[in-house]
Design a protein around this motif. Structure first.
Motif, mmCIF file in Angstrom:
data_model
loop_
_atom_site.group_PDB
_atom_site.id
_atom_site.type_symbol
_atom_site.label_atom_id
_atom_site.label_comp_id
_atom_site.label_asym_id
_atom_site.label_seq_id
_atom_site.Cartn_x
_atom_site.Cartn_y
_atom_site.Cartn_z
ATOM 1 N N VAL A 340 0.767 -1.279 0.110
ATOM 2 C CA VAL A 340 0.088 -0.005 0.065
ATOM 3 C C VAL A 340 0.882 1.328 0.004
ATOM 4 O O VAL A 340 0.845 2.220 -0.813
ATOM 5 N N LEU A 341 2.066 1.329 0.891
ATOM 6 C CA LEU A 341 2.743 2.531 1.041
ATOM 7 C C LEU A 341 3.726 2.586 -0.188
ATOM 8 O O LEU A 341 3.975 3.760 -0.528
ATOM 9 N N ALA A 342 4.077 1.481 -0.823
ATOM 10 C CA ALA A 342 4.891 1.767 -1.962
ATOM 11 C C ALA A 342 4.233 2.132 -3.193
ATOM 12 O O ALA A 342 4.610 3.104 -3.899
ATOM 13 N N GLN A 343 2.624 1.875 -3.300
ATOM 14 C CA GLN A 343 2.002 2.461 -4.269
ATOM 15 C C GLN A 343 1.761 3.886 -4.128
ATOM 16 O O GLN A 343 1.943 4.662 -5.089
ATOM 17 N N GLY A 344 1.630 4.586 -2.900
ATOM 18 C CA GLY A 344 1.559 5.966 -2.522
ATOM 19 C C GLY A 344 2.859 6.573 -2.963
ATOM 20 O O GLY A 344 3.003 7.682 -3.456
ATOM 21 N N GLY A 345 4.178 5.949 -2.549
ATOM 22 C CA GLY A 345 5.323 6.153 -2.980
ATOM 23 C C GLY A 345 5.601 6.490 -4.481
ATOM 24 O O GLY A 345 5.994 7.653 -4.967
ATOM 25 N N ALA A 346 5.373 5.355 -5.139
ATOM 26 C CA ALA A 346 5.121 5.526 -6.523
ATOM 27 C C ALA A 346 4.240 6.696 -7.241
ATOM 28 O O ALA A 346 4.732 7.250 -8.200
ATOM 29 N N THR A 347 3.202 6.644 -6.765
ATOM 30 C CA THR A 347 2.351 7.921 -7.288
ATOM 31 C C THR A 347 2.901 9.324 -7.095
ATOM 32 O O THR A 347 2.757 10.210 -7.828
ATOM 33 N N LEU A 348 3.568 9.403 -5.929
ATOM 34 C CA LEU A 348 4.251 10.742 -5.495
ATOM 35 C C LEU A 348 5.164 10.916 -6.498
ATOM 36 O O LEU A 348 5.466 12.104 -6.945
ATOM 37 N N TYR A 387 0.470 3.979 -16.405
ATOM 38 C CA TYR A 387 1.610 4.176 -16.887
ATOM 39 C C TYR A 387 2.309 2.436 -16.686
ATOM 40 O O TYR A 387 3.432 2.588 -17.468
ATOM 41 N N LYS A 388 1.685 1.573 -16.145
ATOM 42 C CA LYS A 388 2.497 0.318 -16.095
ATOM 43 C C LYS A 388 3.791 -0.055 -15.397
ATOM 44 O O LYS A 388 3.926 -0.440 -14.235
ATOM 45 N N ARG A 389 4.841 0.706 -15.827
ATOM 46 C CA ARG A 389 6.016 0.705 -14.885
ATOM 47 C C ARG A 389 6.042 1.101 -13.567
ATOM 48 O O ARG A 389 6.822 0.562 -12.824
ATOM 49 N N PRO A 390 5.431 2.349 -13.189
ATOM 50 C CA PRO A 390 5.329 2.672 -11.867
ATOM 51 C C PRO A 390 4.760 1.431 -10.995
ATOM 52 O O PRO A 390 5.009 1.323 -9.643
ATOM 53 N N PHE A 391 3.738 0.851 -11.522
ATOM 54 C CA PHE A 391 2.890 -0.125 -10.905
ATOM 55 C C PHE A 391 3.718 -1.266 -10.370
ATOM 56 O O PHE A 391 3.869 -1.899 -9.473
ATOM 57 N N VAL A 392 4.841 -1.701 -11.637
ATOM 58 C CA VAL A 392 5.612 -2.887 -11.271
ATOM 59 C C VAL A 392 6.831 -2.523 -10.308
ATOM 60 O O VAL A 392 7.069 -3.179 -9.280
ATOM 61 N N MET A 393 7.178 -1.130 -10.466
ATOM 62 C CA MET A 393 8.393 -0.898 -9.403
ATOM 63 C C MET A 393 7.759 -0.783 -8.058
ATOM 64 O O MET A 393 8.394 -1.338 -6.978
ATOM 65 N N ALA A 394 6.358 -0.479 -7.739
ATOM 66 C CA ALA A 394 5.778 -0.585 -6.637
ATOM 67 C C ALA A 394 5.637 -1.803 -6.002
ATOM 68 O O ALA A 394 5.878 -2.092 -4.833
ATOM 69 N N CYS A 395 5.232 -2.759 -6.988
ATOM 70 C CA CYS A 395 5.184 -4.204 -6.553
ATOM 71 C C CYS A 395 6.481 -4.779 -5.889
ATOM 72 O O CYS A 395 6.710 -5.658 -5.209
ATOM 73 N N VAL A 441 10.833 1.407 3.979
ATOM 74 C CA VAL A 441 11.729 1.101 2.786
ATOM 75 C C VAL A 441 10.525 0.825 1.763
ATOM 76 O O VAL A 441 11.001 1.310 0.577
ATOM 77 N N ALA A 442 9.519 0.326 1.874
ATOM 78 C CA ALA A 442 8.485 -0.026 0.623
ATOM 79 C C ALA A 442 8.215 1.473 0.029
ATOM 80 O O ALA A 442 8.116 1.467 -1.161
ATOM 81 N N ALA A 443 7.628 2.486 0.942
ATOM 82 C CA ALA A 443 7.298 3.777 0.609
ATOM 83 C C ALA A 443 8.536 4.371 -0.311
ATOM 84 O O ALA A 443 8.248 4.942 -1.348
ATOM 85 N N VAL A 444 9.698 4.419 0.424
ATOM 86 C CA VAL A 444 10.716 5.236 -0.066
ATOM 87 C C VAL A 444 11.197 4.393 -1.320
ATOM 88 O O VAL A 444 11.563 5.142 -2.470
ATOM 89 N N LEU A 445 11.478 3.396 -1.268
ATOM 90 C CA LEU A 445 11.775 2.349 -2.785
ATOM 91 C C LEU A 445 10.969 2.627 -3.831
ATOM 92 O O LEU A 445 11.461 2.764 -4.794
ATOM 93 N N GLY A 446 9.656 2.517 -3.470
ATOM 94 C CA GLY A 446 8.585 2.813 -4.496
ATOM 95 C C GLY A 446 8.744 4.033 -4.978
ATOM 96 O O GLY A 446 8.651 4.186 -6.274
ATOM 97 N N PHE A 447 9.018 5.112 -4.352
ATOM 98 C CA PHE A 447 9.268 6.372 -4.920
ATOM 99 C C PHE A 447 10.562 6.504 -5.592
ATOM 100 O O PHE A 447 10.677 7.119 -6.927
ATOM 101 N N VAL A 448 11.454 5.963 -5.194
ATOM 102 C CA VAL A 448 12.806 6.091 -5.784
ATOM 103 C C VAL A 448 12.900 5.445 -7.048
ATOM 104 O O VAL A 448 13.435 5.740 -8.247
#
Length: 642
Positions: A340-348, A387-395, A441-448
């Motif tokens: 959940v937090l990774a998706q938020g980071g990727a979306t940000l 965009y597809k790629r952000p979803f994969v990165m968040a996963c 880690v999930a939130a930050v990594l999804g963002f980065v």
């Protein structure tokens, strides 16, 4: 849009007429119930000119068309006999039916469970900060407010299960109350002249029998599966009783015999059997988790958001509740936080990188919704999956964070919405510091990861997401048979256009509207209003181009189109609780009544009455601004800027 061409292409894309069990039309989408989902080509349907998006939810293959859905549906009726004759809706396959069943029962309870769980989590944090607070009556009162919904879960389930199984709701409540009664009300003689509950009597070595048959007493507080199966048994028994009991005795006899049969049968057989099955399932997951909690966390963290896309995430609720009732915490549930937090980071990250104004507007609110509130549908459907790629990165980030949390042996002690706000729900379980680390880690990594791999694509232009023009020349077919681009003549706008509030209430940001398609902005820009009254009035002067009991499409003289959609999924009410005041072709002035409806009856039927107002065709206006807070009918709500 060539409606016949769209209808033919969609029908071909879902596997042909023989693969359509039934299809319904609401204000913006076609809702298909398919015989065999594998025969439908979702990717192909999404590329059809005139199709905005495809969403699969609740066993339905939903094709989002927008305001012209009525015309496409009419053509569909001409080419498909199944559509014209109706059918028998419902997902095919045992797994799909079970997922739909569990979702339909638990969805109305999710928000109250999440709110109560958050209250318990905040209280747990308060006790850690000030241990003396845990012995105060203030704490006891607030804990009762948060814990009651879990302890008396059968009462809530009785309501939603009765609706789902079409059983008498009052009798269902009585059955659930009888089950809880065995653990709460003293009826058997106890020591020193006291009384004790049947459960306490049994636990103390007493023999509980019914007509001489031994009864294995379990606790029905917190019981999920036993209550659901008991209400299902009630729903099967009631029609039989109605057929055999004379009319003059039916009103009294049906509930009398239902209670006298279902309650003992539940205590004798249904309760012990289903409790054993639930305990076995929960213990099985715990056993697998103990074999390799890191691997379990990686798998759950990586795939949880995928289950949301397919509408399967609510299916985990019974397992989590069973674990909470037997163990006091759910380590399995702890791994839901990182994805959940990774998706938020990727979306940000998308919000910061994209130059697309529409995507940026959706991403800003969607990232907050995911990170703070734990609602990821706007982020997934409106941003990362597009965009597809952000979803994969968040996963990927969710899987890594999930592995860390698996190693922490920590998890929530209440059913909450996984989010930044509810991280405190795992205080005191396992290594809480490692739990926080995995979430961070999930939130930050999804963002980065998203920031590093993001590639801009213009998703809100007509070339990428087909729109329905308000004033257009007839499209010419291309060599391939698809519709060519449409020339739209629009005036140069010099003054803003105000769209008024159609109903009094509280404004809800579009990204927070509990409908994946509306929240994504795919149909149009706008917002929702949680209605305080039942009178829905025209927000602009216009002609009514679509009139359904729950939804109204309006077109102004200069081509602006506005959709007023009352409630989420209220098409399933088939007009109940709605009293339309206009029909197609009616001219309305701002403030004219469109429909009168009963918001409380809609809620009681299990639907959200939030009224969504979308600008589906801007006809030359550049952007749509939204007011916030509380509004009265007729107040300025949306502003179309030149």
């Amino acid at each position: 849009m060539q409606y016949q061409q769209v209808a033919n292409d969609v029908l071909r894309g879902v596997g042909g007429e023989s693969n359509v069990r039934s299809v319904e039309s609401c204000a913006t989408r076609l809702r298909f119930h398919l015989v065999d989902r594998s025969k439908a080509d979702k990717a192909a349907v999404e590329t059809i000119p005139g199709v905005i998006a495809v969403v699969e939810s609740g066993g339905q293959f939903q094709v989002v068309i927008g305001n012209r859905v009525k015309d496409v549906y009419a053509e569909l009726q001409h080419v498909a006999r199944t559509v014209a004759d109706g059918g028998h809706p419902g997902p095919a396959g045992f797994g799909a039916r079970m997922a739909e069943l569990i979702t339909s029962i638990f969805t109305p309870l999710i928000w109250v469970l999440a709110g109560a769980g958050l209250l318990k989590a905040l209280l747990a944090v308060g006790v850690k900060i000030s241990p003396s607070f845990g012995g105060s009556t203030t704490y006891a009162i607030l804990f009762a407010a948060g814990d009651a919904v879990f302890q008396f879960m059968p009462i809530l389930l009785a309501v939603t299960a009765a609706r789902r199984f079409k059983a008498d709701q009052m009798t269902s409540l009585a059955i659930a109350g009888a089950l809880i009664y065995t653990s709460t009300i003293g009826v058997m003689p106890g020591p020193r002249g006291t009384t004790e509950t049947l459960k306490a009597f049994y636990d103390g070595g007493g023999h509980v029998t019914f007509l001489g048959v031994p009864v294995v007493m379990i606790t029905y507080l917190f019981a999920v599966i036993p209550t659901t199966v008991a209400i299902y048994a009630q729903s099967r028994l009631e029609p039989l009783l109605k057929r055999v009991i004379p009319d003059v005795l039916r009103n009294l006899g049906v509930p009398l015999l239902t209670l006298a049969i279902v309650v003992p049968v539940t205590l004798l057989a249904i309760g012990p059997a289903t409790n054993y099955a639930g305990t076995w399932l929960s213990d099985g997951i715990n056993w697998l988790w103990d074999l390799s909690p890191i691997a379990g966390g990686v798998i759950v963290g990586a795939l949880y958001q995928v289950t949301i896309i397919f509408g399967l995430h609510y299916s985990f609720a019974p397992i989590i509740l069973q674990q909470l009732s037997t163990s006091g915490a759910s380590l399995f549930f702890g791994a839901f936080f990182p994805p959940v937090l990774a998706q938020g980071g990727a979306t940000l990250a998308v919000f910061l990188r994209t130059r697309d104004r529409q995507i940026k507007a959706v991403a800003g609110t969607a990232s907050i919704s995911a990170l703070v509130a734990g609602v990821t549908e706007p982020a997934v459907y409106g941003v990362t999956l597009r965009y597809k790629r952000p979803f994969v990165m968040a996963c990927i980030a969710g899987g890594i964070g999930g592995g860390i949390i698996g190693a922490s042996h920590s998890g929530p002690t209440a059913l909450v919405l996984p989010s930044g706000l509810t991280l405190g729900s795992s205080v005191g379980v396992g290594n809480y510091g490692l739990f926080l680390l995995g979430s961070a880690v999930a939130a930050v990594l999804g963002f980065v990861l998203t920031l590093a791999t993001f590639k801009e694509r213009n998703l809100s232009s007509p070339a990428a997401a087909p729109v329905t023009p308000s004033t257009a020349e007839e499209p010419e077919p291309t060599a391939s048979g698809a519709s060519a681009s449409v020339a739209v003549a629009v005036a140069v706008r010099t003054k803003p256009l105000e769209v008024l509030a159609p109903v009094s209430g509280t404004v809800v940001a579009l990204a927070d509207v509990p409908d994946k398609v509306f929240a994504s902005g795919a149909i149009g820009e706008g917002a929702g209003v949680v209605p305080a009254t039942g009178e829905v009035r025209a927000p602009v002067g216009a002609t009514v181009i679509t009139a359904m009991p729950h939804a109204y499409g309006l077109r102004t003289d200069d081509g602006v189109e506005v959709l007023v959609h009352v409630g989420i999924d209220t098409v399933k009410l088939e007009g109940r609780h709605f009293r339309p005041a206009v029909t197609e072709g009616t001219r309305v002035r701002p403030g004219d009544l469109l429909v009168d409806f009963d918001p409380q009856a809609v809620r009681d039927a299990g639907y959200d009455p939030v009224t969504v107002v979308l600008v589906t065709a801007k006809a030359g206006y550049a952007e749509v601004g939204t007011k916030s807070g509380d509004l009265l009918t007729g107040d300025a709500f949306l502003t179309l800027q030149p």
